[in-house]
Design a protein around this motif. Structure first.
Motif, PDB file in Angstrom:
ATOM      1  N   VAL A   1      80.263  15.168 -47.969  1.00  0.00           N
ATOM      2  CA  VAL A   1      80.334  15.226 -49.084  1.00  0.00           C
ATOM      3  C   VAL A   1      79.195  15.205 -49.830  1.00  0.00           C
ATOM      4  CG1 VAL A   1      81.742  13.799 -50.885  1.00  0.00           C
ATOM      5  CG2 VAL A   1      82.767  14.177 -48.908  1.00  0.00           C
ATOM      6  N   GLU A   2      78.175  14.497 -49.665  1.00  0.00           N
ATOM      7  CA  GLU A   2      76.901  14.066 -50.667  1.00  0.00           C
ATOM      8  C   GLU A   2      76.349  16.067 -50.340  1.00  0.00           C
ATOM      9  OE1 GLU A   2      74.547  11.067 -48.688  1.00  0.00           O
ATOM     10  OE2 GLU A   2      75.964   9.578 -50.102  1.00  0.00           O
ATOM     11  N   PHE A   3      76.573  16.419 -48.877  1.00  0.00           N
ATOM     12  CA  PHE A   3      75.710  17.259 -48.848  1.00  0.00           C
ATOM     13  C   PHE A   3      76.321  18.482 -49.733  1.00  0.00           C
ATOM     14  CE2 PHE A   3      75.313  21.576 -46.718  1.00  0.00           C
ATOM     15  CZ  PHE A   3      74.169  21.508 -46.560  1.00  0.00           C
ATOM     16  N   TRP A   4      77.645  18.221 -49.783  1.00  0.00           N
ATOM     17  CA  TRP A   4      78.817  19.724 -50.464  1.00  0.00           C
ATOM     18  C   TRP A   4      77.601  19.132 -52.212  1.00  0.00           C
ATOM     19  CZ3 TRP A   4      83.759  18.392 -48.753  1.00  0.00           C
ATOM     20  CH2 TRP A   4      84.170  18.979 -46.943  1.00  0.00           C
ATOM     21  N   GLU A   5      78.068  17.745 -52.571  1.00  0.00           N
ATOM     22  CA  GLU A   5      77.361  17.866 -53.963  1.00  0.00           C
ATOM     23  C   GLU A   5      75.715  18.323 -54.011  1.00  0.00           C
ATOM     24  OE1 GLU A   5      78.485  14.216 -55.102  1.00  0.00           O
ATOM     25  OE2 GLU A   5      79.901  14.070 -54.625  1.00  0.00           O
ATOM     26  N   ARG A   6      75.713  18.152 -53.450  1.00  0.00           N
ATOM     27  CA  ARG A   6      74.204  18.746 -53.300  1.00  0.00           C
ATOM     28  C   ARG A   6      73.725  19.979 -53.029  1.00  0.00           C
ATOM     29  NH1 ARG A   6      72.192  15.344 -49.925  1.00  0.00           N
ATOM     30  NH2 ARG A   6      72.083  16.568 -47.657  1.00  0.00           N
ATOM     31  N   GLU A   7      74.131  20.708 -52.129  1.00  0.00           N
ATOM     32  CA  GLU A   7      73.696  21.679 -51.590  1.00  0.00           C
ATOM     33  C   GLU A   7      74.644  22.894 -52.255  1.00  0.00           C
ATOM     34  OE1 GLU A   7      71.176  22.269 -50.898  1.00  0.00           O
ATOM     35  OE2 GLU A   7      69.851  20.091 -50.643  1.00  0.00           O
ATOM     36  N   GLN A   8      75.893  23.597 -52.261  1.00  0.00           N
ATOM     37  CA  GLN A   8      77.427  23.750 -52.458  1.00  0.00           C
ATOM     38  C   GLN A   8      77.424  23.451 -53.944  1.00  0.00           C
ATOM     39  OE1 GLN A   8      79.326  23.410 -49.151  1.00  0.00           O
ATOM     40  NE2 GLN A   8      78.001  23.831 -47.915  1.00  0.00           N
TER      41      GLN A   8
ATOM     42  N   ASN B   1      83.313  19.224 -34.414  1.00  0.00           N
ATOM     43  CA  ASN B   1      82.069  20.546 -33.964  1.00  0.00           C
ATOM     44  C   ASN B   1      82.967  21.583 -34.745  1.00  0.00           C
ATOM     45  OD1 ASN B   1      80.636  19.280 -31.852  1.00  0.00           O
ATOM     46  ND2 ASN B   1      82.424  19.361 -30.117  1.00  0.00           N
ATOM     47  N   ARG B   2      83.925  21.886 -34.738  1.00  0.00           N
ATOM     48  CA  ARG B   2      84.456  22.897 -35.553  1.00  0.00           C
ATOM     49  C   ARG B   2      84.072  22.705 -37.294  1.00  0.00           C
ATOM     50  NH1 ARG B   2      89.176  21.764 -35.639  1.00  0.00           N
ATOM     51  NH2 ARG B   2      90.101  22.211 -33.377  1.00  0.00           N
ATOM     52  N   GLU B   3      84.231  21.173 -37.812  1.00  0.00           N
ATOM     53  CA  GLU B   3      83.815  21.318 -38.810  1.00  0.00           C
ATOM     54  C   GLU B   3      81.927  21.262 -39.358  1.00  0.00           C
ATOM     55  OE1 GLU B   3      84.277  17.010 -40.187  1.00  0.00           O
ATOM     56  OE2 GLU B   3      86.572  17.730 -40.280  1.00  0.00           O
ATOM     57  N   LEU B   4      81.428  21.126 -38.450  1.00  0.00           N
ATOM     58  CA  LEU B   4      79.802  22.069 -38.371  1.00  0.00           C
ATOM     59  C   LEU B   4      79.744  23.564 -37.668  1.00  0.00           C
ATOM     60  CD1 LEU B   4      78.064  18.964 -35.631  1.00  0.00           C
ATOM     61  CD2 LEU B   4      78.374  18.909 -37.747  1.00  0.00           C
ATOM     62  N   ALA B   5      80.011  23.657 -37.382  1.00  0.00           N
ATOM     63  CA  ALA B   5      80.350  25.142 -37.119  1.00  0.00           C
ATOM     64  C   ALA B   5      80.547  26.208 -38.259  1.00  0.00           C
ATOM     65  CB  ALA B   5      81.430  25.980 -35.782  1.00  0.00           C
ATOM     66  N   GLU B   6      81.620  25.470 -38.720  1.00  0.00           N
ATOM     67  CA  GLU B   6      82.100  25.589 -40.487  1.00  0.00           C
ATOM     68  C   GLU B   6      80.737  24.881 -41.838  1.00  0.00           C
ATOM     69  OE1 GLU B   6      85.720  23.921 -41.715  1.00  0.00           O
ATOM     70  OE2 GLU B   6      86.987  25.047 -40.179  1.00  0.00           O
ATOM     71  N   ALA B   7      80.498  24.475 -41.614  1.00  0.00           N
ATOM     72  CA  ALA B   7      79.140  24.702 -42.243  1.00  0.00           C
ATOM     73  C   ALA B   7      78.035  25.025 -42.106  1.00  0.00           C
ATOM     74  CB  ALA B   7      78.901  23.385 -42.456  1.00  0.00           C
ATOM     75  N   GLN B   8      77.887  25.613 -40.481  1.00  0.00           N
ATOM     76  CA  GLN B   8      76.953  26.357 -40.121  1.00  0.00           C
ATOM     77  C   GLN B   8      77.398  27.838 -41.343  1.00  0.00           C
ATOM     78  OE1 GLN B   8      75.771  25.839 -36.926  1.00  0.00           O
ATOM     79  NE2 GLN B   8      74.826  23.904 -36.757  1.00  0.00           N
ATOM     80  N   LYS B   9      78.181  28.598 -41.034  1.00  0.00           N
ATOM     81  CA  LYS B   9      78.517  29.386 -41.177  1.00  0.00           C
ATOM     82  C   LYS B   9      78.230  30.340 -42.649  1.00  0.00           C
ATOM     83  CE  LYS B   9      81.527  30.424 -37.046  1.00  0.00           C
ATOM     84  NZ  LYS B   9      83.270  30.741 -36.804  1.00  0.00           N
ATOM     85  N   ALA B  10      79.495  28.538 -42.816  1.00  0.00           N
ATOM     86  CA  ALA B  10      78.671  29.055 -44.591  1.00  0.00           C
ATOM     87  C   ALA B  10      77.416  28.882 -45.705  1.00  0.00           C
ATOM     88  CB  ALA B  10      79.314  27.472 -45.723  1.00  0.00           C
ATOM     89  N   LYS B  11      76.438  28.669 -44.424  1.00  0.00           N
ATOM     90  CA  LYS B  11      75.156  28.695 -45.016  1.00  0.00           C
ATOM     91  C   LYS B  11      74.636  29.766 -44.465  1.00  0.00           C
ATOM     92  CE  LYS B  11      73.416  23.711 -44.001  1.00  0.00           C
ATOM     93  NZ  LYS B  11      73.017  22.797 -43.010  1.00  0.00           N
TER      94      LYS B  11
END
Length: 353
Positions: A96-103, A343-353
């Motif tokens: 959540v903090e990453f989303w608020e800071r980077e997205q 692992n799925r959440e990490l993959a989705e976060a990397q794809k979103a970048k």
């Protein structure tokens, strides 16, 4: 929870073998004409009571040991579950903090299209002669009107330099984020490996405890059988000595005139010289036989109740083992599902970048 196997076949075989031995001993006492006595064998009953107390005590100690192990493994499972919940909570908070800071919405590339304040931020068709938006197709500026060409070229170079610097910093930031994600992934993998080792160690300890309990039970059973054989051998020797003594001191060898009277007691007679029983003796024998029949029925009923209790205990133990297997399988499935979701959440976060 972890799997606990109770070897029911070995236990049943031991119970059946002990029952057969008791039946053989009982038959040897009943059908032996030389030593058959009317009434109840008090020594055998006392010995059976002692054996039953020893078996109950061993079973109680074994049940207490299993209960202690079960409580310990339940506490360990609760601790692991609490740690997993804390880790998931921290991971969700970090995401959540990453989303608020980077997205944030204004950081997107297409933000200028979806910006609700785009009309207020926009400029007029032409601000000045050096407006970079006024190209050939704008019909706002024509050839011969550009007097700031050098300044525009310099400004374009500075803009290119700033853009290149921004791209370089963004590339370094992406590399650092990827490195941080790799570090988190490695830590998670190491943590899962350590947890798997801990589970393996706990399962091995449970297996060793079960093997020790079975070995103790087998040693106790072997010692009991050896003691029974020793006592049987001692009784046989005593019976042989008694028989020899009876033959040596019998009325036939001693030539006693009272041939009908037996040395084994007033109620024993010699059949070759015996003239028959009195009515009182017949009634006493019938009464003793009736009491023995009642006692045998009572013993058979107690034996049946013991067998039913053993069957119920074995059924409860099997059901407990099945429940522990189901809980362990459910725990492993939940653990695997959580790892897949992570692992799925990490993959989705990397794809979103």
């Amino acid at each position: 929870m972890y799997k606990v196997d109770i070897q029911a076949d070995t236990k049943d075989a031991a119970v059946i073998e002990a029952r057969r031995n008791r039946e053989k001993q009982r038959q040897s006492r009943i059908f032996n004409a030389r030593y058959c006595k009317m009434g109840v064998d008090v020594e055998s009953l006392k010995r059976q009571v002692e054996e039953r107390k020893l078996r109950d005590e061993a079973e109680k100690q074994r049940s207490e040991a299993f209960d202690a192990y079960r409580v310990r493994y339940d506490k360990i499972a609760q601790m692991l579950e609490e740690e997993e919940c804390q880790r998931r909570k921290q991971l969700n908070q970090a995401m959540v903090e990453f989303w608020e800071r980077e997205q944030q919405p204004f950081m997107r590339r297409e933000w200028d299209i979806h910006d609700p304040d785009a009309a207020r931020k926009d400029f007029p068709a032409r601000v000045s002669d050096d407006d970079p938006r006024c190209g050939p197709s704008s019909m706002q500026r024509f050839d011969g009107e550009d007097v700031n060409a050098q300044a525009k070229i310099k400004l374009q170079k500075e803009l290119n330099k700033l853009t290149l610097g921004h791209q370089i910093s963004q590339r370094e930031k992406d590399l650092n984020d990827q490195k941080y994600a790799d570090i988190l992934d490695d830590k998670k993998r190491i943590e899962l490996d350590l947890r798997a080792l801990e589970l393996t160690r706990l399962e091995e300890e449970c297996r060793k405890a079960k093997a020790m309990a079975v070995a103790d039970f087998n040693r106790a059973q072997a010692a009991e059988i050896a003691e029974q054989q020793r006592l049987a051998h001692q009784r046989e020797q005593d019976d042989n000595f008694t028989e020899i003594h009876n033959h040596l001191t019998s009325n036939i060898l001693m030539e006693s005139p009272d041939l009908a009277q037996s040395v084994m007691g007033s109620h024993r007679v010699i059949t070759s010289s015996w003239k028959g029983m009195t009515r009182a003796q017949l009634e006493a024998v019938q009464k003793t036989q009736a009491e023995q029949c009642k006692e045998n029925q009572r013993l058979r009923e107690e034996e049946r109740q013991r067998d039913a209790e053993w069957d119920r205990q074995r059924h409860l133990a099997d059901r407990a083992a099945m429940e522990m297997d189901a809980q362990e399988q459910n725990f492993r499935q939940q653990l695997r599902k959580g790892l897949d979701d992570y692992n799925r959440e990490l993959a989705e976060a990397q794809k979103a970048k």
